[in-house]
Design a protein around this motif. Structure first.
Motif, PDB file in Angstrom:
ATOM      1  N   ALA A  35       0.829  -1.215   0.000  1.00 24.04           N
ATOM      2  CA  ALA A  35       0.000   0.000   0.000  1.00 24.04           C
ATOM      3  C   ALA A  35       0.857   1.256   0.000  1.00 24.04           C
ATOM      4  N   ASP A  36       2.055   1.172   0.592  1.00 24.18           N
ATOM      5  CA  ASP A  36       2.946   2.338   0.625  1.00 24.18           C
ATOM      6  C   ASP A  36       3.584   2.601  -0.737  1.00 24.18           C
ATOM      7  N   LEU A  37       3.412   1.658  -1.692  1.00 24.97           N
ATOM      8  CA  LEU A  37       4.018   1.796  -3.013  1.00 24.97           C
ATOM      9  C   LEU A  37       2.966   2.073  -4.086  1.00 24.97           C
ATOM     10  N   ALA A  38       1.797   2.489  -3.652  1.00 30.70           N
ATOM     11  CA  ALA A  38       0.663   2.640  -4.587  1.00 30.70           C
ATOM     12  C   ALA A  38       0.943   3.663  -5.681  1.00 30.70           C
ATOM     13  N   GLY A  39       1.695   4.686  -5.399  1.00 28.49           N
ATOM     14  CA  GLY A  39       1.934   5.720  -6.406  1.00 28.49           C
ATOM     15  C   GLY A  39       3.186   5.508  -7.224  1.00 28.49           C
ATOM     16  N   GLU A  40       3.840   4.389  -7.062  1.00 27.85           N
ATOM     17  CA  GLU A  40       5.129   4.157  -7.714  1.00 27.85           C
ATOM     18  C   GLU A  40       4.961   3.649  -9.152  1.00 27.85           C
ATOM     19  N   SER A  41       6.014   3.845  -9.922  1.00 29.58           N
ATOM     20  CA  SER A  41       6.098   3.289 -11.263  1.00 29.58           C
ATOM     21  C   SER A  41       6.772   1.922 -11.168  1.00 29.58           C
ATOM     22  N   TRP A  42       6.284   0.958 -11.970  1.00 33.30           N
ATOM     23  CA  TRP A  42       6.809  -0.400 -11.914  1.00 33.30           C
ATOM     24  C   TRP A  42       7.419  -0.808 -13.259  1.00 33.30           C
ATOM     25  N   VAL A  43       8.371  -1.725 -13.171  1.00 30.57           N
ATOM     26  CA  VAL A  43       9.025  -2.289 -14.355  1.00 30.57           C
ATOM     27  C   VAL A  43       8.631  -3.760 -14.443  1.00 30.57           C
ATOM     28  N   GLU A  44       7.965  -4.138 -15.510  1.00 27.45           N
ATOM     29  CA  GLU A  44       7.558  -5.536 -15.680  1.00 27.45           C
ATOM     30  C   GLU A  44       7.189  -5.763 -17.128  1.00 27.45           C
ATOM     31  N   GLY A  45       7.405  -6.980 -17.607  1.00 28.29           N
ATOM     32  CA  GLY A  45       7.087  -7.247 -18.998  1.00 28.29           C
ATOM     33  C   GLY A  45       6.662  -8.669 -19.259  1.00 28.29           C
TER      34      GLY A  45
END
Length: 327
Positions: free
Chosen positions: A205-215
């Motif tokens: 929940a603390d990472l809700a605003g983060e950008s993620w790297v996945e493919g």
């Protein structure tokens, strides 16, 4: 009479079945020039040697020895057959030695396949331990996803595979034997300067605003499901399938990525890896897969090496990142 004792010849002169033991007796008689001396050397009675020579002569339909007042002498046909008998006996001896070497794991091969994260530490450690004990066995490794490895196993292209499965995902049994090695908790990779990098444990929940790297589709689904359980949908801004690419994006501060605990020890110094709270952390089960039935000797000897490597990795892992090894 088993296949190692007989040789069936499909031609006019060897129309019957020739016992390998007859050829051994024939060679010994030829070398010693005496039925009695050959019998003593072989531990047979003289009549038994005579019967075997007679049986070989009947099967070949030729006279192999001229009987002399003192001993025997090869005929022309006997000299011809002796040269071929030497080749056959040598080949059979080499075959027997080779089979014994395979049984003793002094030769042969072990073809392993593994998912990418298992190649970081689990599989190399297991292979190194196996090679220490069985240096004569050739080793090879093929990388690939779980479906790819199971396909290779089914087609006989590899002998053992290290694969993964989510707890809610039932792996196909059927033609495979499955051995649970370890539970692998997914962790979060962050750039070293991230605002949460110093936190020992993270909540999604603390990472809700983060950008993620996945493919990778399966990994993206795992990330999305975990984040949705935490109340948000992750924003995947950068698509990268392989960990080396993901690591580059994370190190550059462009996003976060999930990383298996199995490969967490390989990240660079510009990245930190933190465990997720047990309520948030996706967990994969790691299995060794073989073809169904009794494993071949190299595989049977390798499975304990995998179990020991999994145990050692769990002992060195922080907290619950790696669950129990069961073999």
């Amino acid at each position: 009479m088993n296949t190692w004792q007989t040789y069936h010849a499909e031609n006019a002169y060897l129309g019957g079945t020739v016992d390998i033991a007859w050829l051994e007796v024939f060679r010994e008689v030829a070398a010693r020039g005496s039925l009695t001396a050959a019998a003593q050397a072989l531990g047979y009675t003289q009549p038994a040697v005579s019967r075997q020579v007679a049986a070989l002569e009947k099967a070949t339909d030729v006279r192999l020895f001229d009987r002399l007042p003192r001993g025997v002498r090869l005929t022309e046909e006997g000299r011809f057959l002796l040269a071929h008998a030497e080749v056959v006996l040598e080949r059979m001896r080499a075959a027997a030695d080779g089979l014994q070497a395979l049984r003793n794991l002094e030769a042969g091969r072990l073809r392993a396949g593994a998912i990418d994260s298992a190649n970081a530490a689990l599989l190399p450690r297991a292979l190194a331990a196996f090679r220490t004990v069985h240096p004569g066995v050739r080793l090879s490794v093929a990388e690939g996803t779980t479906p790819v490895q199971l396909g290779r196993l089914r087609n006989g292209e590899i002998d053992v595979a290290v694969i993964s499965s989510n707890p809610d995902q039932e792996l196909e049994g059927g033609p495979f034997g499955l051995y649970h090695l370890i539970d692998d908790q997914l962790m979060v990779a962050l750039p070293a300067g991230h605002r949460l990098a110093a936190h020992p444990v993270l909540r999604l929940a603390d990472l809700a605003g983060e950008s993620w790297v996945e493919g990778h589709p399966e990994s993206a689904r795992t990330l999305t499901d975990a984040c949705q359980r935490a109340g948000f949908r992750p924003r995947i801004d950068f698509e990268a399938r392989e960990w080396t690419a993901k690591e580059g994006f994370v190190a550059a501060g462009l996003g976060l990525a999930l990383v298996p605990a199995l490969s967490a020890g390989t990240v660079g110094t510009d990245i930190v890896v933190r465990p997720l709270h047990p309520r948030d952390a996706p967990v994969r089960q790691i299995f060794a897969a073989t073809r169904a039935g009794t494993p071949a000797p190299p595989v049977a000897a390798f499975l304990p090496c995998l179990g020991a490597a999994a145990h050692d990795l769990r002992a060195a892992a922080p907290g619950p990142a790696l669950g129990p090894a069961l073999i």
